[in-house]
Scaffold this motif. Sequence first.
Motif, short mmCIF file in Angstrom:
data_model
loop_
_atom_site.label_atom_id
_atom_site.label_comp_id
_atom_site.label_asym_id
_atom_site.label_seq_id
_atom_site.Cartn_x
_atom_site.Cartn_y
_atom_site.Cartn_z
N UNK A 49 0.94 -1.17 -0.05
CA UNK A 49 0.08 0.06 0.00
C UNK A 49 0.89 1.36 0.09
N UNK A 50 2.09 1.14 0.64
CA UNK A 50 2.95 2.44 0.84
C UNK A 50 3.48 2.75 -0.35
N UNK A 51 4.00 1.62 -1.02
CA UNK A 51 4.78 1.81 -2.51
C UNK A 51 3.28 2.39 -3.43
N UNK A 52 2.29 1.67 -3.51
CA UNK A 52 1.30 2.24 -4.25
C UNK A 52 1.04 3.94 -4.05
N UNK A 53 1.10 4.27 -2.64
CA UNK A 53 0.68 5.48 -2.52
C UNK A 53 1.88 6.52 -2.92
N UNK A 58 4.63 10.16 -7.27
CA UNK A 58 5.72 10.43 -7.99
C UNK A 58 5.60 10.19 -9.57
N UNK A 59 4.51 9.36 -9.68
CA UNK A 59 4.14 8.97 -11.03
C UNK A 59 5.25 7.73 -11.41
N UNK A 63 12.78 1.92 -9.70
CA UNK A 63 12.72 0.94 -8.47
C UNK A 63 13.56 1.39 -7.37
N UNK A 64 14.80 1.83 -7.77
CA UNK A 64 15.79 2.03 -6.64
C UNK A 64 15.41 3.33 -5.91
N UNK A 70 10.44 4.87 0.15
CA UNK A 70 9.27 4.21 1.27
C UNK A 70 10.38 3.56 2.30
N UNK A 71 11.41 3.54 2.18
CA UNK A 71 12.54 3.27 3.24
C UNK A 71 12.54 1.49 3.13
#
Length: 148
Positions: A49-53, A58-59, A63-64, A70-71
Amino acid sequence: MPEDSGETDAKPDHGYILDEQIGYLLRKAYQRNAVIFSENIQDLTPTQFAVMARLTELGSVSQNQLGRTVGLDVATTKGVVDRLNARGLVHTEKDPVDRRRQLISLTEDGWRHFTENAPRGIHVSDQTVAPLTQAERRNFMRLLKKIL
């Protein structure tokens, strides 16, 4: 080693009280949050969910960079992206400028899925801090951000 005499209010000789340690308390608070999250958003993990948020903010991003924002470490980011990709929620493509990099973005389904669940995500945060007053919530968030 001292004998196990059961529960007591006495402080141990070494001075380390687990219930007063920041790492322990943060982990317990996170566990509370994770339970509330799983009750409200069953098909994603808090990390997914955090990655999707972050992708909504950021659009298209490498990946890096996504992992850094997101830590997450490189391996964890790759695993999360792979699982979201397999579900059709993110799209990966080679960076046209640097072919070694993968660019990650939300798919249309990913955007829809996130925006449908965003109110639940807000509810999860509200429920996590429900025992606190509004002033305590603001102070708690300010202090957590200061630690970071």
